[in-house]
Structures are given as C-alpha cells and as structure tokens.
Write a protein that holds these residues in place. Structure first.
Motif, PDB file in Angstrom:
ATOM      1  N   GLY B 112     121.212  17.719 -67.767  1.00 21.65           N
ATOM      2  CA  GLY B 112     122.529  18.179 -67.389  1.00 21.65           C
ATOM      3  C   GLY B 112     122.456  19.689 -67.137  1.00 21.65           C
ATOM      4  O   GLY B 112     122.770  20.203 -65.863  1.00 21.65           O
ATOM      5  N   TYR B 142     124.514  13.018 -69.531  1.00 27.34           N
ATOM      6  CA  TYR B 142     125.048  13.792 -70.314  1.00 27.34           C
ATOM      7  C   TYR B 142     124.919  13.001 -71.579  1.00 27.34           C
ATOM      8  O   TYR B 142     125.842  12.368 -72.293  1.00 27.34           O
ATOM      9  CB  TYR B 142     126.215  14.238 -70.069  1.00 27.34           C
ATOM     10  CG  TYR B 142     126.030  15.264 -68.802  1.00 27.34           C
ATOM     11  CD1 TYR B 142     126.126  16.657 -69.305  1.00 27.34           C
ATOM     12  CD2 TYR B 142     126.289  14.852 -67.577  1.00 27.34           C
ATOM     13  CE1 TYR B 142     125.892  17.337 -68.111  1.00 27.34           C
ATOM     14  CE2 TYR B 142     126.120  15.579 -66.456  1.00 27.34           C
ATOM     15  CZ  TYR B 142     125.966  16.957 -66.727  1.00 27.34           C
ATOM     16  OH  TYR B 142     125.785  17.839 -65.686  1.00 27.34           O
ATOM     17  N   GLN B 148     127.528  10.428 -69.739  1.00 26.72           N
ATOM     18  CA  GLN B 148     128.017  10.338 -68.231  1.00 26.72           C
ATOM     19  C   GLN B 148     126.889  10.517 -67.562  1.00 26.72           C
ATOM     20  O   GLN B 148     125.912  10.931 -67.783  1.00 26.72           O
ATOM     21  CB  GLN B 148     129.189  11.500 -68.181  1.00 26.72           C
ATOM     22  CG  GLN B 148     130.355  11.332 -68.952  1.00 26.72           C
ATOM     23  CD  GLN B 148     130.146  11.720 -70.693  1.00 26.72           C
ATOM     24  OE1 GLN B 148     129.185  12.517 -70.907  1.00 26.72           O
ATOM     25  NE2 GLN B 148     130.905  11.151 -71.489  1.00 26.72           N
ATOM     26  N   SER B 149     127.155  10.043 -66.064  1.00 25.49           N
ATOM     27  CA  SER B 149     126.106  10.345 -65.033  1.00 25.49           C
ATOM     28  C   SER B 149     125.751  11.887 -64.880  1.00 25.49           C
ATOM     29  O   SER B 149     126.523  12.835 -65.279  1.00 25.49           O
ATOM     30  CB  SER B 149     126.627  10.148 -63.756  1.00 25.49           C
ATOM     31  OG  SER B 149     127.143   8.919 -63.782  1.00 25.49           O
ATOM     32  N   SER B 150     124.343  12.235 -64.600  1.00 23.92           N
ATOM     33  CA  SER B 150     124.081  13.578 -64.349  1.00 23.92           C
ATOM     34  C   SER B 150     123.415  13.432 -62.903  1.00 23.92           C
ATOM     35  O   SER B 150     123.268  12.521 -62.203  1.00 23.92           O
ATOM     36  CB  SER B 150     123.250  14.272 -65.450  1.00 23.92           C
ATOM     37  OG  SER B 150     121.965  13.641 -65.196  1.00 23.92           O
ATOM     38  N   THR B 161     130.756   7.429 -66.740  1.00 23.47           N
ATOM     39  CA  THR B 161     131.459   7.659 -65.667  1.00 23.47           C
ATOM     40  C   THR B 161     131.196   6.748 -64.333  1.00 23.47           C
ATOM     41  O   THR B 161     131.896   7.053 -63.270  1.00 23.47           O
ATOM     42  CB  THR B 161     131.575   9.234 -65.128  1.00 23.47           C
ATOM     43  OG1 THR B 161     130.140   9.701 -65.397  1.00 23.47           O
ATOM     44  CG2 THR B 161     132.402  10.076 -66.332  1.00 23.47           C
TER      45      THR B 161
END
Lengths: 399, 320
Positions: B112, B142, B148-150, B161
C-alpha cells in the motif's frame, strides 16, 4: 438581508430520490454502511476513497453497491488523491463523497480548502478515532471537531453534522448532500468509531419520501454564465464539464468568472461571500435536538455517541430532583451560538460532555460569555464516558 | 553470484534473530521473508515503518526485533530513513561512532505504501542517493484494513473493494521497473519460499551503499484465502508459474536469478487461492484465465529473447 436565491434552503427545490440508489426497508446495519446508503440515496454516484480504520466499511459498502446503482467507486492511492478526484468529479456533474478518519482527513485538508474556495459541493465523512497521529485506530473519539472547521489554512466556512446513531448516519448523509448542493460547500459528517461500528435498526424510506436537492446546472446564455455569484448565499448554479460553458476553477482569489484577481479588494468580496453564505444562514442550517430545556437549571450539551451516554446521566439527575435539560448538537458547524446565548441567561450552568480534551466547550464558553458556569466533562477518547462522570458534573453544576 | 557465501540452503543462518510470537497472522509470507532478511542483515539494523500489517510488530511485548524502530506517516518512511541515516552519519563523523556500531537503515512497508502513497518519498530518497534498504512486503492489497485493492493487486483478484465481476480490473503496477528506472545501485524481487535466492540478494544488497530496494511477494492466507500451512507452497507456485519473476537490477542490467524453464500453468496458482475462486466456480472463466496466462507468457517471452543467443532468423511470432 437575505441574498439567497430561490427563497433559501428551506424552500430549495427538492425532488424525490432516484429509486436506483435507495435500498428501501428496515435494515440491521452499522453507521458506516448507513453513510454509504445515505450517499447513494441522496444521488451520490461517485466515491473516491482510501481504506482507513474505522471508516473502511463505508467504502466497501459503496464499492459493493456501486455496480447495481450505476455509480463509480475508485480506490485512490491516498487521501490527497481521493478528495482531489471528488473536486474533479463534482465539476464533471456528479454528486460526490468520500470517507476517512483522522490521519486521512489531515491529508485531505489542503484540498478541502480548495473545495471550499471553489465552492465545490461534496460530502466527507470522518469516522473519528483516537489520536493524535495514528492513535487508536479501532477506538472511539471526538477529537477532530475543530480540525473539521479550522483544518484548512486561511479563513473559510464549512458545514459539519454529527449523527448519534446508524439511523442518523443515513438521514444526515442525505441532509449533508442537500446542504452541500444548495450552499455549494463541503459538508462533513463528523461521526465516531462507536456510531460507525454500532449495528442498529436503520429504516430507509421509499425513494419518493426522500427529498433531495438536485444539482442546479446553469441553463442560460453562455455570455451571462458565471461559475460564482458573490451576491448569492445559496442556490447559485454550477455547470459541468462538457455543457458548453467556459469556466475556470482556481484556488487563487478569483472574480465571479473564476479568473484570478488576487487583490485585497477582491479577497474581501470573496471571503465575505464564502463565510457569510454559511454563517449568515446559520439559522436555516442549524439543527438541534432539545429536551426539557424550559425551566432547567442545568443543560447538558453533547453530540454524537456522547449524547447517548448523557441520557443516562440526565435520567439519574432528574431522579435526584435536579432540573436538567439536554441540547444535542446535530449541526456542529456553524455553531449554535445564539441558542447557547439564550440558554446561558436562563440556567445556572451548562455541562459539556465530549470525547476530547475540551474542544466544543470553547465554543460554548465563548457563546455563554460568562452568563453561566460552563463545566467541561472531557475525555481522552478510547472509550465512551462513564455516565457517572457526567452525573457528577450535573450535580456540581446544580449546586 | 560467485561472491556469495551461500551456495546451498544448509549454509543459511540456523540461529534466527527475529523473535517468535508476534501478532502477525499464521502463515504470513511477509513475516517469512522478513525473518530471513533480518538474519542476513543482523542486529545492527534500525527499521523505519509506515502504516501496514507489520506496524503490529511494534506492539510491546510482541516486538520481535533486537533493535530500534521508527514509525512514520504512511507516505513518509523513506524520508524518515533519511533523518536516521543523517543522524548516524553525524555520529560517525563528529562523535566517532565506530564502523562496527553503524546501523543499516531499513524501510519496512507493505505494498500500500510502497506502490502507492509512499512512492513519491521513495523516489526522492533514491534521487538523493540515500544509503538505505527498502523492504516491501507485497501481499497485493491493504491487508491491515481487510484486503482492499492496492496498486499491487493482480488482475482478476477479488478484494474487499472489488467484490463483483472479475474482481480487480487493473494490472499490478511494475514497481520493480519504476524503482529501476531511477538507476539505484540495487533492486531485487524475492520471496520467502526461495530462501537461498533471498539470502544471496540480501547479502549482496548489504554490501552495497546507496538506495537498495527489495520487493518480497508475501503470500497472505488471510487476504488471499488459503490455509496458512500452504504459504510456502503458494510462494513456490508463484515462482514456478512465472507469476513472480525472481530478478535483480544491478549495474544497469536486469538479471533473472531463477528462470522457470517449464512453467506450471498459472491456473494452478490461481485455483489454490480464494481470491481467484470466482474464476473457477461456478464455471471456469477461460477468457480471463487465458488473459492472465498470456500476460505471464508474454513477460517470459521477452526475458527469453533477452537471454537467448543472437540468431539470424526472424523472431518467432505468437509467443505471447
């Protein structure tokens, strides 16, 4: 002097919400999710964000719902990018929102000032956690109350609302969009980790019972178009990229056509407009939740999760025969200074309970101006108050 | 790598520096890599961390390090490292800090920070020629906030996400190339499941001055959806399928340190992870799987073209 076009916020044009974004019905949902649902119901179709505890669930909810609603969710590389994308998308015609908490909000503040300067409508939820710095990512606080208003450099005015329940997270997010669209100002939802992560019943009404203020797009002749109207305190139209109107958006002090005009005279005109469109309409903007203030000897001022703890303290105080009233701040900024002024001349003392080292109490003291005692029940965050602490303060106040 | 003291796995350190019982998830591929990196770097190491999973290593008494630690805001770890390096240099020059007491300054962040908001600070540190080592544990999302997407998330992975459709639509950012484009003395990719390759690279990086940047692919049971005991197997599959090329940039050249000559089909790596389950059930998404395979094939076709001896014939078409 009311310079508001279209009769002021109360009479602002409202239409029924777009049913696509309204997940009507009774839900068991946390505050974070309710904020996402409030945004979708209010017509928000663009969310740019970055994960940060304890606000991430709002982004996740929006991301999951976006495809079915026809909205766009973008995960950005940081919070600076997130709010910058909102400014772009707002001028692209969208209602926009993001969510964050302290460290992320700190990164957003330069662009928050730009949004206020360029009168760009947007909603930012700050699900407050304990600070300073990284602090306590999973624990509650109300420590960013002043930052919401004074974070960006330079004078400016924003609106901030504070929900005390998941239901209000939904309701106030819709309200935040309506205020933001009408006054063309960033509106901040100042909630906290406890409300954000608390699951309760949330009733989302059918779309036709959710009045929303639509984006007011200019339709007039090109030669008359002005992206700003400094004699107008609300309801002034925007345009969107691609509509054929030429506009210039800058953080520099500008004239009504948007072009830089960095002079002392112009800055006075602009700054007065930016501040007075909010402070001058405080009566229309401010919402308070009052209980038993008439005849009270002590009034407890609280907001957000703290107001729900204060209820228990007030019940106990009344059992002891103390006449105590409650003033719950739903609108934090602009501050309800007139109401505090009135109350301070009627009561012995005002007790201010908040999960910080004493922030809104300064506003209460300023507004009370020595007419009554002001007793602060502060906390360093990480946990809600023990009702006993507030009860003890009420007892001291009643003496 | 004739200069290495590690010619087989048995020569790797058998006494480990990193303490056990940290708050990391069981089977954490990032911790596995850090464990091995720390063994090579030694105790004279100060870590500079930006927010991420490994910030949890700072929680006393679960602190597994022998030395010091500085936490920075998420975008700023290489800048924090600048301050520490400068302070150490001042101690050396003015206070007579003996060379054996000097420290390696190591930036430790997840993807991230490394691929996203910390990239500007990294670019600045490389540009200034800062003498530091950057270790990015790359779990492709993340992880600390729930995966979540990074910018490191691979195409087609489901994240918190990107729950719908094929998952993440983007492509993993080529951070190795971005770092190498700055022309620092050393950049490398590693993985904990290839400890010999990792040890040799860290050994080499330790001996170099200036910016040295390491990306460790970090199989993540929690975020990727596999049993913690499969962590090493997933890591080996990442290498043997060609998904995670092991390579280094040194003296202006990129050299692959392990070329999987007979690459395992990418599907066997993807199918082992919950984050790609939607590409297999209820039915195989052949189009996306073929797309991912083609991208891996295309990468290695380029590599093979570079390492193959020059030939007078025209290059073959259709190799990816």
């Amino acid at each position: 002097m009311n310079k508001t076009k279209n009769g002021g916020y109360a009479e602002a044009q409202r239409v029924a919400a777009d049913p696509k974004g309204v997940d009507a019905g009774a839900h068991f949902m946390d505050g974070d999710h309710a904020i996402a649902e409030g945004g979708l119901a209010a017509g928000c179709r663009f969310f740019a964000g970055y994960p940060i505890t304890p606000s991430t669930e709002t982004a996740e909810r929006f991301a999951e719902r976006a495809p079915e609603v026809g909205a766009l969710f973008i995960q950005m590389e940081d919070e600076i990018a997130s709010i910058a994308a909102l400014i772009g998308a707002a001028w692209g015609g969208q209602k926009v929102m993001t969510v964050t908490c302290g460290p992320g909000f700190s990164l957003m503040v330069e662009n928050l000032g730009l949004a206020a300067m360029t009168e760009t409508p947007m909603v930012i939820a700050n699900v407050q956690r304990g600070g300073p710095s990284t602090g306590m990512p999973t624990l509650t606080a109300q420590q960013d109350m002043m930052q919401a208003k004074w974070g960006p450099h330079g004078d400016n005015a924003i609106i901030a609302l504070c929900p005390d329940s998941p239901q209000e997270c939904f309701d106030l997010t819709v309200e935040a969009f309506n205020l933001s669209e009408f006054y063309r100002v960033p509106v901040i939802i100042l909630t906290d980790e406890t409300v954000g992560h608390m699951h309760e019943k949330v009733v989302i009404p059918p779309a036709d019972q959710i009045p929303v203020v639509p984006r007011n797009n200019y339709k007039g002749p090109k030669e008359d178009f002005r992206p700003y109207q400094f004699d107008c305190q609300g309801g002034h139209p925007m345009t969107q990229a691609g509509d054929g109107y030429r506009f210039h958006i800058t953080g520099l002090t500008h004239n009504e056509r948007g072009y830089p005009a960095a002079t002392a005279e112009q800055n006075k005109i602009l700054l007065t407009h930016l501040i007075e469109k909010i402070n001058g309409n405080a009566d229309q903007i401010i919402r308070l939740d009052e209980d038993q203030i008439e005849g009270a000897e002590v009034v407890v001022v609280s907001y957000g999760i703290t107001s729900r703890i204060a209820v228990k303290a007030m019940q106990d105080a009344r059992k002891e025969g103390i006449k105590v009233g409650s003033l719950r701040l739903i609108t934090i900024w602009p501050f309800c200074e007139k109401r505090i002024e009135e109350i301070s001349s009627q009561v012995k003392a005002i007790v201010v309970a908040e999960l910080n080292y004493g922030q809104m109490v300064r506003e209460v003291e300023r507004s009370a101006a020595g007419r009554c005692k002001v007793i602060s029940v502060n906390s360093c965050g990480g946990a809600v108050h023990d009702p006993q602490e507030i009860l003890d303060a009420i007892r001291r106040a009643a003496q | 790598m004739s200069e290495t003291r590690f010619t087989n796995v048995k020569q790797l350190p058998s006494v480990h520096l990193l303490g056990s019982g940290s708050p990391m998830c069981a089977g954490c591929g990032g911790l596995e890599a850090l464990h091995q990196v720390y063994d090579i770097l030694g105790t004279n190491t100060v870590f500079v961390n930006a927010a991420g999973c490994m910030t949890l290593l700072a929680v006393y008494p679960f602190t597994p390090f022998r030395g010091s630690w500085l936490y920075t805001a998420m975008a700023s770890a290489p800048a924090g490292a600048q301050g520490i390096r400068d302070a150490l240099d001042v101690l050396k020059e003015r206070r007579g800090l003996p060379p054996e007491e000097d420290m390696q300054v190591v930036v430790l962040t997840g993807d991230g920070s490394a691929y996203g908001m910390g990239l500007s600070a990294t670019s600045g540190a490389i540009e200034r020629g800062l003498d530091f080592l950057y270790l990015c544990y790359d779990n492709e999302g993340y992880g600390n906030t729930g995966q979540q997407s990074s910018a490191a998330t691979p195409h087609g992975a489901r994240t918190a996400t990107d729950l719908t459709g094929i998952g993440f639509h983007g492509e993993k950012k080529p951070l190795f190339d971005i770092w190498a484009a700055h022309r620092p003395p050393y950049v490398a990719t590693v993985i904990g499941s290839e400890p010999l390759d990792l040890a040799r690279k860290i050994e080499k990086a330790k001996a170099i001055k200036g910016p040295r940047l390491i990306i460790a692919l970090s199989p993540c049971p929690t975020g990727w959806g596999f049993d913690p005991q499969e962590s090493v197997a997933i890591g080996k599959l990442a290498v043997n399928t060609g998904v995670w090329p092991l390579k280094e940039y040194v003296d202006g050249k990129v050299v692959h340190t392990k070329i999987p000559r007979r690459r395992v089909p990418v599907a066997s790596y993807l199918e082992a992870q919950g984050r790609f389950a939607h590409l297999f059930k209820p039915e195989r998404n052949e189009a996306v799987l073929a797309e991912i395979q083609a991208r891996v094939d295309g990468y290695w076709a380029g590599v093979e073209e570079v390492v193959a001896p020059p030939t007078p014939t025209l290059p073959q078409g259709g190799r990816g």
